[in-house]
Design a protein around this motif. Structure first.
Motif, PDB file in Angstrom:
ATOM      1  N   ILE A 135       0.795  -1.079  -0.233  1.00 22.29           N
ATOM      2  CA  ILE A 135      -0.057  -0.180   0.059  1.00 22.29           C
ATOM      3  C   ILE A 135       0.716   1.504   0.024  1.00 22.29           C
ATOM      4  O   ILE A 135       0.609   2.419  -0.743  1.00 22.29           O
TER       5      ILE A 135
ATOM      6  N   SER B  65       2.104   1.887  -3.314  1.00 26.43           N
ATOM      7  CA  SER B  65       1.157   2.147  -4.453  1.00 26.43           C
ATOM      8  C   SER B  65       1.017   3.685  -4.371  1.00 26.43           C
ATOM      9  O   SER B  65       0.284   4.256  -5.499  1.00 26.43           O
ATOM     10  N   ASP B  66       1.224   4.424  -3.250  1.00 24.51           N
ATOM     11  CA  ASP B  66       0.875   5.619  -3.041  1.00 24.51           C
ATOM     12  C   ASP B  66       1.910   6.551  -3.847  1.00 24.51           C
ATOM     13  O   ASP B  66       2.970   6.969  -2.983  1.00 24.51           O
TER      14      ASP B  66
ATOM     15  N   SER C  54       1.681   9.685  -4.224  1.00 26.90           N
ATOM     16  CA  SER C  54       1.561  11.182  -3.705  1.00 26.90           C
ATOM     17  C   SER C  54       2.183  11.326  -2.405  1.00 26.90           C
ATOM     18  O   SER C  54       2.361  12.498  -1.983  1.00 26.90           O
ATOM     19  N   SER C  55       2.452  10.187  -1.647  1.00 23.79           N
ATOM     20  CA  SER C  55       2.998  10.094  -0.315  1.00 23.79           C
ATOM     21  C   SER C  55       4.712  10.005  -0.397  1.00 23.79           C
ATOM     22  O   SER C  55       5.093   9.132  -0.948  1.00 23.79           O
TER      23      SER C  55
ATOM     24  N   SER D 174      -6.261   8.767  -6.400  1.00 23.93           N
ATOM     25  CA  SER D 174      -4.960   8.931  -5.627  1.00 23.93           C
ATOM     26  C   SER D 174      -5.406   8.098  -4.354  1.00 23.93           C
ATOM     27  O   SER D 174      -6.457   7.512  -3.804  1.00 23.93           O
ATOM     28  N   MET D 175      -4.143   7.503  -3.719  1.00 30.72           N
ATOM     29  CA  MET D 175      -4.459   6.561  -2.621  1.00 30.72           C
ATOM     30  C   MET D 175      -5.094   7.163  -1.276  1.00 30.72           C
ATOM     31  O   MET D 175      -6.064   6.410  -0.856  1.00 30.72           O
ATOM     32  N   HIS D 176      -5.088   8.239  -1.299  1.00 35.44           N
ATOM     33  CA  HIS D 176      -5.661   8.898  -0.136  1.00 35.44           C
ATOM     34  C   HIS D 176      -7.187   9.141  -0.421  1.00 35.44           C
ATOM     35  O   HIS D 176      -7.982   8.940   0.572  1.00 35.44           O
TER      36      HIS D 176
END
Ligand SMILES: Nc1ncnc2c1ncn2[C@@H]1O[C@H](COP(=O)(O)OP(=O)(O)OP(=O)(O)O)[C@@H](O)[C@H]1O
Ligand SMILES: Nc1ncnc2c1ncn2[C@@H]1O[C@H](COP(=O)(O)OP(=O)(O)OP(=O)(O)O)[C@@H](O)[C@H]1O
Ligand SMILES: [Mg+2]
Ligand SMILES: [Mg+2]
Lengths: 589, 286, 481, 315
Positions: free
Chosen positions: A254, A257-258, A260-261, A579-581
């Motif tokens: 996880i 996959s993100d 943006s972080s 996005s993940m968030h």
């Protein structure tokens, strides 16, 4: 207590050489939508094919698989019984829409067949009619006509809908989808997923959706199973798994996959398993734009949009740079005459690119995003002088390359290098890594070449001892590092990357992106990066151009385009790339 | 997307039956090669002499497979005949490869006009099958082993050209070729370093199959009197000679028949085995 | 004959008058006036075409279209009395005019099959319809013999338009169909002037492969093979009651020719060394399964000047051969041995090569395509040292002796003798011929290995199958069942 | 559309012209004097020279080519120097025989190869499949004429069921025609059948690995039905390519069987005419063969278009 639709108990699959599945168990109830994620080779497809009873002959399976209302264990049931169940009680949609349909049979007939086989429609004609209805149900435009088409006449997304129509034809209790959207564009993917979601909800079908893309699961499923090396390591509601993963593998998956972080150094989270770590020294050199006397002044890139191109409109020059841009493209068109048509058909003309004009400033990280077939690769090939434009001019580093002879391009060749998508296909399997990386060097003696190769491999985070190995002895991520090493060994000023991370597992993708970002800084490269994934572009590039059907439709600073897309196509693209968030928010319990 | 995992059990499992085939082929070819090599130094009797006092002996202790109408020891002739078969196969396949492969690679590397043009040329040469060439060449240059080999070679070349071309077109679309071009490598370099090694698998398969065909064709040509002239023993000629004795000494036709079958079978099995190994599908785990 | 599936088996009682003959050499067309080769005369001479005289099976000249003839004392004027009421198959009558027409045509219109044979003729005169007078420019013993061959054929003016496909003759058969390379079908000539032949439908089937030919006989497709080449099968057929084997004499001398004009063989001692070096019996045993006759000269027993003793002139004696070679000062002799690619030559050459090797002569064998390349290289080009070929024409020894002939044998003495012989009276003729041919044998003009046997295989119930082949013709008229 | 058809035909015509030039050039260097062969060993040099003029052998090559090809275009292959007959009918007769023989054998081969190939593919991993596959491998390895010789020995010579060779025109006597056709067609077909069955096998194996077969199985079709309904047509495409090539090589390749069975086919005619240096005939035969093969390829292309919709229209 209701009986689950599908109940898998202690399923073990083994080949003569190895155990592939180590005893997995799970249930799916009626109407439940379950996702199955995991890295490539973790056993996702094997699980599904075991359920369908379509395991390759060479594999053996033990355990029990039970289907609600069926008295037999699917693993031991006779072939006849399974034939009755397949296509009625349980149905499956496969990953590759290009090859999953019989190329010589009309799609309508192929859909109708599933009904005639099981006698769920009284006659051929009825089955045909029903097939058209089904095609309408999966929202194929013009279903009656589509039924008469051959698979090659449909696009990938359309073919996948046909597969879906087939799977839904006899109202199955259980629907298995094995990576049904991997081959599709993000925009199309979103539609197909929505369709699957709707269909199963309407009918209360139990769904097992296999994917390696966590976003897909979040989109459609309520529950998720995480698979790792032949075992199910996590099983829980999507929201819980996304926000609070328990198993270390899931956590890393996880995190990786993100896009943006980032961590405190601005780097993506990776699954911690690189072969060799990059020496940290080179990492955090502050980003600086390469400038010298003649260099262009980079203005904050201005936003530009093609709303609609009327004939006679003045061409829009995107990202126009004053001074001497690294790349300057004007009115570029490329047409293909498609060969291999029919014996008697005229060769149709395909427009790869139409009237494209843009600049890239020196030191810029320029992203290009667009769906499959929009002309991205064509543009890349022309920028590298691997292909000639039909009309228009291309200047790279001040040199016009359209129409230039190979002799005049000699200098250009060492200044501009390219990294490709396919980590296997871009390395010659017969050559040693040493020779692959040294290939672009010219007029360099052997000893020096070796030294430079070694240094370059170190720079991309590979040990020198890999030099004598062949490409197949590496993982996908490592191979992409080798490609990058080859591209950088001539110290180019421009690096062109065509889908350089698209074929990589999520887990390795982050590593390669980090590496690229570092190297662009270190070597002060001008980067042109092509991807169909807006998330990747957003992470890596400062400017993005959106390309659709051979035209640039929108261009501007990445964050702007991402946050407030102007062109309808861009909007569609952005909304299809969660996005993940956002995922976590959406599925939060 | 297809994930590529070269060292997976899948490949080993699929290659398993292929391996048996491969080995069977190698063993049979080994027999033929052994016969050819041994006969270069030693045969029980002189296979080219004439022995009026030992004509048409049945198989026995002295003459393992009997003698023919010239009193020659059949076993010795069979051993020596392996040389001709291997020679014909090697030279014919060699000529075919030398002519066909570069032709196919050049065509495959230059899609468009040149390719079209070359392929029409290839169509024309395809229309002159090896046997037709052998008949014509036999008339022009005189029948004999060399003529037969050259005719077979030229007649087989178009097949190599087709294989090389389709292989080249596949490889040309690979990104490493693009990468080489992007580094300014010449066509010659790309052809030699990237394309040839990567299509060598399919070429070897083709060569092995063609080898078998050449051995059969040599027999057919000998039957028509266009093959190896006597007294050099060749299996095809032995068959041709033996057919007149079919009712008197049927075994005479059996031995060269078996020898031919062993050689052809060997090369076909080898080809099948290699195909399993080189088949790209076998390496791609879908 | 049982289980014959293709032959027309007729109902019980009725005689089966159809015959299928298997032959090896196929005619390219049916015109032997301009096309060489033995195949056309074999099929047509005496069957479709007839001359004034013919050669019977023992090699004697007998009357055919002429009932009788007288010769003047000086041997120059021949008066032929002709059969009456003879018509050609196109209906036109056969008269002395036909004789004049046919024989005069030879000089200008024939290009093949020995137009020079009629050179002795000075004039031809049709005295009456049934009387023809032929005057020679000099006496000749050979010309009447030659008249039994193709050049003596009687044609009619109305029937020469299409000789290649539609022959018109006076013979017992007419051509009913001809497929090149496959078959020639003859039908009995219903208006034949003489005794009607027993066989009314004769098919000559042509094979390219001797084994296929034998198989056809064994399987009942054909009834007769005239002149087999697979002698190894003879014993088998002898043992088979369904078939009969007819052994006769031919005029085919299988000859190991040495180019007398070449460096290798211009020395008579070297040629004689070859004679001693070769075991002719062994060659015959190996190449012909022992069938044939050792002759030692170019004379078959059917010629009156045949000398049996010549066969023993050069017994097999390799030591003597080596001695002779030493005497001639020859060592390490290597010769170009160019043979036609015909089965008997290929087989024989292997034995010859092997035996020559034993006396230190290396023979490099090349099998040349026959006829095309062999004719060009060896026969016309004289570019060879040694060859091996059968000379099948009757009485061809005089041709062989000509200095311009491919053998390169140059003996003015022998040539004079042949000329004298031709002009001499019959008794001296034989004597002189004997002398000349013996000289040729002694001087080893060539090594006449053996006389090819004429062996025919036939269904057991066939009668009157000609045994010998003294002429080129295959005479079908005597065959019955 | 019409333009494209014309272009295709244009390309085809050009190929034919080039093929004719190749044929002509190749044969114009034949050694051996056709005139001498026609006249025989006793003819004088003068006669031979005159005959050569008569045959037109003394004209320059380009004139002879144009003369020849010009006439061929209007269907006149010239006159045989041997049979003195127009060559056209001789060729068409022989071609007819060979085509009948080849097509019959190919049909026999297919009748054998299709079921056999499918069987060995489907039962690939079973012992019986392996044994059958081995049998077909051995079939491929046997020279065709050996098979022919054995057939003759058994069925004609020993059992006397069928004729040992020869040819009867179907128009003349149809029963006889069939009797004469059976053995050579089997001899030719058995080896081709073995070869084809290998191709069918590998083609079916290939197709069985295709995704759409898996799709069909997932629909509930049994393995056999999936293969039958979806696999075979797809498997046919590569087999057809091979078939086209095979027919092409067989037109000449049949000559060996024609020899064994004394059949006056095109290959036999060619060998005879080459031996007799009947140049016009040889040129005609070779040209007909070559054009036949080129046309066959053209038709195979066309057939693909019918079978495979992907080729019918461009996407
Ligand atoms: N027929 C087979 N024989 C042997 N091993 C196999 C076979 N099919 C798959 N495997 C192995 O089983 C393991 C799991 O394969 P599976 O196809 O289920 O992976 P996956 O999770 O679907 O991967 P991907 O995301 O790449 O599709 C892999 O290591 C694979 O190599
Ligand atoms: N060599 C070629 N011949 C004919 N058409 C071509 C060729 N290369 C590309 N095209 C066509 O040009 C268009 C643009 O192709 P291109 O490969 O540039 O797309 P892309 O954006 O890179 O797509 P993808 O994301 O699938 O790689 C497509 O319609 C494609 O079919
Ligand atoms: Mg999978
Ligand atoms: Mg692309």
């Amino acid at each position: 207590m209701t009986v689950p639709t599908l109940s898998v108990n202690d399923l073990r699959v083994a080949s003569p050489f190895a155990d592939l599945l180590h005893g997995i168990s799970f249930d799916i109830s009626a109407g439940e939508r379950v996702g199955l994620i995991g890295e490539s080779g973790s056993g996702k497809s094997l699980t599904a094919t075991s359920v369908m009873g379509l395991l390759p002959e060479t594999l053996t399976a033990t355990g029990t698989i039970r289907l609600n209302g069926v008295d037999a264990d699917l693993l031991t049931a006779p072939e006849r019984r399974l034939n009755q169940l397949r296509g009625t009680t349980m149905a499956m949609v496969f990953q590759e829409p290009m090859t999953a349909l019989n190329p010589l049979m009309r799609v309508g007939t192929q859909v109708a067949e599933i009904m005639t086989v099981h006698h769920t429609e009284t006659g051929r004609r009825q089955a045909r009619q029903r097939a058209v209805e089904l095609l309408a149900l999966v929202k194929l435009p013009n279903p009656a006509e589509a039924a008469l088409a051959f698979p090659h006449q449909l696009s990938g997304g359309q073919r996948q809908r046909v597969m879906l129509a087939m799977a839904m034809a006899n109202d199955p209790l259980l629907l298995l989808c094995d990576e049904p959207t991997t081959a599709l564009d993000v925009t199309v993917q979103a539609e197909v997923l929505k369709l699957i979601g709707n269909l199963v909800t309407e009918r209360g079908t139990a769904l097992l959706l296999i994917t390696h893309d966590i976003a897909v699961v979040a989109e459609v499923c309520q529950r998720v199973l995480v698979m790792y090396r032949g075992e199910i390591v996590e099983d829980g509601p999507v929201g819980r798994v996304l926000t609070a993963p328990q198993h270390p593998y899931t956590q890393k998956l996880i995190a990786a996959s993100d896009l943006s972080s980032v961590d405190d150094r601005g780097r993506l989270h990776t699954m911690s398993m690189p072969v060799v770590g990059r020496p940290p020294a080179a990492v955090s050199a502050p980003r600086q734009i390469h400038t010298d006397a003649a260099a262009a002044v980079i203005r904050p890139p201005h936003r530009a949009v093609h709303q609609r191109l009327e004939p006679g409109d003045p061409p829009v020059i995107f990202n126009e740079v004053t001074g001497a841009p690294a790349i300057s493209v004007r009115d570029l068109s490329r047409q293909y005459r498609r060969r291999g048509g029919g014996l008697f058909a005229t060769a149709p003309i395909v427009h790869g690119l139409r009237d494209v004009s843009f600049d890239v400033a020196e030191g810029q990280r320029f992203g290009i995003v667009g769906e499959s077939g929009s002309g991205k690769s064509t543009l890349m090939r022309i920028l590298c002088a691997l292909d000639q434009p039909t009309t228009g001019t291309v200047d790279v580093l001040g040199q016009p390359i359209a129409g230039a002879s190979e002799r005049h391009l000699r200098d250009f060749r060492s200044q501009v290098q390219i990294v490709f998508q396919d980590p296997m296909g871009s390395l010659d399997p017969r050559m040693k890594v040493r020779d692959i990386v040294a290939e672009p060097l010219r007029n360099v003696n052997r000893a020096e070449a070796l030294a430079r190769v070694e240094a370059q491999l170190n720079a991309v985070g590979l040990d020198a001892d890999v030099m004598n190995r062949h490409p197949h002895q590496f993982s996908g991520g490592q191979r992409q590092r080798i490609s990058i090493a080859r591209a950088l060994i001539t110290r180019p000023r421009v690096l062109v990357a065509d889908e350089a991370v698209s074929a990589l597992d999520v887990s390795v993708r982050a590593q390669v992106l980090n590496l690229l970002a570092d190297l662009v800084d270190e070597y002060q490269l001008t980067l042109v990066f092509v991807s169909h994934d807006l998330g990747v572009i957003r992470h890596l590039c400062d400017t993005v151009a959106v390309i659709s059907d051979g035209r640039i439709v929108e261009c501007g600073p990445t964050a702007d385009v991402y946050d407030s897309p102007l062109h309808p196509y861009t909007r569609q693209l952005v909304s299809a790339t969660p996005s993940m968030h956002e995922l976590a928010r959406r599925v939060a319990p | 997307m297809t994930a590529i995992k070269p060292r997976t059990p899948t490949r080993r499992a699929a290659g398993h039956s292929g391996r048996a085939t491969l080995w069977a082929g190698l063993v049979l070819i080994g027999l033929v090669v052994l016969a050819a090599v041994v006969s270069a130094f030693w045969t029980p009797f002189d296979p080219e002499g004439v022995f009026s006092d030992s004509i048409l002996r049945p198989p026995g202790a002295e003459h393992l497979l009997g003698t023919d109408s010239f009193g020659r020891d059949v076993f010795s002739s069979i051993l020596r005949g392996a040389q001709i078969s291997l020679l014909v196969g090697t030279v014919a396949v060699g000529i075919a490869a030398v002519l066909g492969v570069p032709f196919g690679i050049v065509a495959g590397m230059n899609p468009g006009r040149l390719d079209q043009f070359m392929m029409r040329g290839n169509d024309i040469s395809l229309a002159f099958p090896a046997l037709l060439l052998a008949i014509i060449f036999g008339a022009i240059f005189g029948a004999g082993t060399v003529t037969a080999m050259v005719a077979l070679g030229i007649g087989t070349a178009p097949a190599f050209a087709l294989i090389a071309r389709s292989g080249t077109m596949q490889i040309m679309s690979r990104e490493y070729v693009q990468a080489a071009r992007a580094s300014g490598k010449s066509g010659l370099f790309i052809g030699m370093r990237h394309i040839l090694p990567n299509i060598s698998g399919m070429l070897i398969v083709q060569a092995s199959v063609s080898f078998g065909i050449a051995v059969l064709a040599e027999a057919a040509l000998s039957y028509l009197g266009l093959g190896t002239p006597p007294p050099t023993p060749s299996w095809g000629r032995m068959l041709q000679d033996a057919q007149g004795y079919l009712f008197i000494e049927p075994l005479l036709i059996v031995w060269p028949g078996i020898a031919i079958a062993i050689a052809v079978l060997g090369f076909n099995l080898l080809g099948d085995g290699l195909r399993d190994r080189f088949d790209p599908r076998m390496q791609v785990n879908r | 004959l049982v289980g014959c599936s293709t032959g027309s088996t007729t109902a019980e009682g009725e005689p089966d008058t159809s015959l299928t003959v298997g032959l090896l050499a196929t005619p390219g067309n049916l015109d032997y006036t301009t096309t060489a080769g033995a195949a056309i005369p074999q099929a047509l001479l005496y069957n479709v075409y007839e001359g004034l005289v013919k050669l019977d099976n023992d090699g004697t000249i007998i009357p055919l279209l002429a009932t009788s003839w007288t010769v003047s004392d000086d041997g120059l004027v021949y008066d032929f009395l002709l059969h009456e009421g003879v018509t050609f198959s196109d209906g036109s009558p056969f008269t002395a005019e036909s004789v004049k027409f046919s024989l005069e045509r030879v000089k200008d219109n024939w290009t093949a099959n020995g137009p020079a044979y009629l050179d002795p003729i000075a004039s031809i005169e049709a005295v009456s319809d049934t009387e023809a007078r032929i005057t020679l420019s000099k006496p000749s013993n050979s010309w009447l013999f030659n008249m039994t061959g193709p050049v003596g054929t009687m044609f009619t003016e109305s029937g020469i338009a299409d000789l290649a496909t539609a022959p018109v003759g006076t013979g017992p058969y007419t051509v009913s169909s001809f497929k090149t390379g496959d078959s020639l079908v003859l039908a009995a000539n219903t208006d034949y002037w003489g005794e009607a032949p027993y066989m009314t439908d004769v098919t000559l089937r042509y094979f390219t492969d001797a084994t296929a030919q034998t198989n056809a006989l064994l399987s009942g497709d054909i009834n007769l093979i005239s002149g087999i080449s697979q002698f190894q099968l003879v014993d088998q057929f002898k043992a088979n009651a369904d078939f009969q084997v007819l052994e006769g004499a031919s005029t085919g001398e299988v000859t190991l020719s040495m180019n007398n004009a070449s460096d290798a063989f211009s020395d008579v001692q070297v040629r004689q060394a070859v004679m001693y070096a070769i075991d002719r019996q062994a060659v015959m045993d190996t190449a012909n399964s022992g069938y044939g006759l050792l002759i030692g000269s170019m004379v078959p027993p059917t010629d009156p000047w045949y000398d049996k003793g010549l066969a023993d002139l050069y017994p097999y004696d390799p030591e003597k051969a080596t001695e002779l070679l030493d005497e001639a000062g020859v060592s390490d002799l290597t010769v170009a041995f160019k043979i036609p690619n015909l089965p008997y030559a290929v087989a024989g050459a292997q034995v010859v090569k092997d035996q020559l090797a034993k006396v230190g002569i290396t023979a490099n064998v090349t099998a040349l395509e026959f006829p095309a390349v062999w004719l060009d290289d060896v026969f016309s080009g004289h570019d060879y040292d040694m060859s091996l070929i059968m000379h099948s024409e009757p009485r061809d020894v005089t041709v062989f002796a000509a200095p311009t002939y491919y053998a390169g044998y140059n003996s003015p003495e022998v040539m004079t003798k042949f000329a004298e012989a031709d002009a001499a009276d019959p008794a001296t003729y034989i004597e002189l011929m004997k002398e000349a041919t013996t000289t040729m044998a002694e001087e080893a003009a060539a090594d006449w290995l053996y006389l090819q046997p004429a062996i025919s295989l036939a269904d057991a119930d066939l009668l009157g199958v000609p045994k010998n082949t003294p002429s080129l013709a295959l005479d079908l008229s005597t065959i019955a069942r | 559309m019409v333009l494209v058809v014309l272009r295709r035909i244009g390309v085809f015509a050009t190929t034919v012209v080039v093929a004719s030039i190749v044929t002509f050039l190749m044969l114009s260097i034949l050694p051996g004097n056709a005139a001498r062969i026609a006249l025989g060993v006793q003819a004088s040099e003068a006669d031979v020279a005159a005959q050569a003029t008569l045959m037109g052998l003394d004209r320059p090559a380009i004139v002879r080519y144009l003369d020849w090809f010009g006439h061929v275009l209007i269907g006149d292959f010239g006159t045989s120097t041997v049979s003195r007959q127009p060559i056209g009918p001789e060729i068409t007769d022989a071609l007819g025989i060979t085509v009948i023989l080849v097509l019959t054998s190919v049909v026999l081969a297919l009748l054998f190869a299709i079921p056999f190939g499918i069987l060995t593919a489907v039962r690939q991993r079973k012992p019986d499949g392996a044994i059958l596959s081995g049998i077909s491998q051995i079939g491929v390895a046997v020279p065709g004429f050996l098979a022919g010789m054995l057939l003759v020995t058994v069925f004609a010579v020993t059992l006397r069921w069928l004729p040992a060779g020869g040819w009867v025109d179907p128009g003349e006597d149809f029963g006889g025609f069939l009797e004469h056709l059976i053995l050579p067609a089997i001899a030719l077909g058995s080896v081709q059948g073995a070869v084809l069955s290998r191709y069918v096998r590998s083609s079916v194996l290939e197709v069985m690995r295709e995704d759409f077969i898996r799709t069909a199985r997932a629909k509930g079709l049994g393995a056999g039905r999936a293969l039958f309904r979806h696999g075979l047509r797809n498997a046919a495409v590569p087999v057809m390519t091979v078939l086209g090539l095979q027919i092409a090589t067989l037109l000449v390749g049949a000559v060996v069987i024609e020899r064994v069975f004394s059949i006056p086919g095109l290959g036999s005619l060619l060998l005879d005419k080459v031996a007799l240096r009947d140049l016009p005939a040889v040129q005609g035969i070779v040209l007909v063969l070559v054009v036949f093969v080129l046309a066959l390829n053209f038709l195979v292309d066309l057939a693909f278009t019918v079978i495979d919709p992907r080729l019918r229209s461009a996407t």
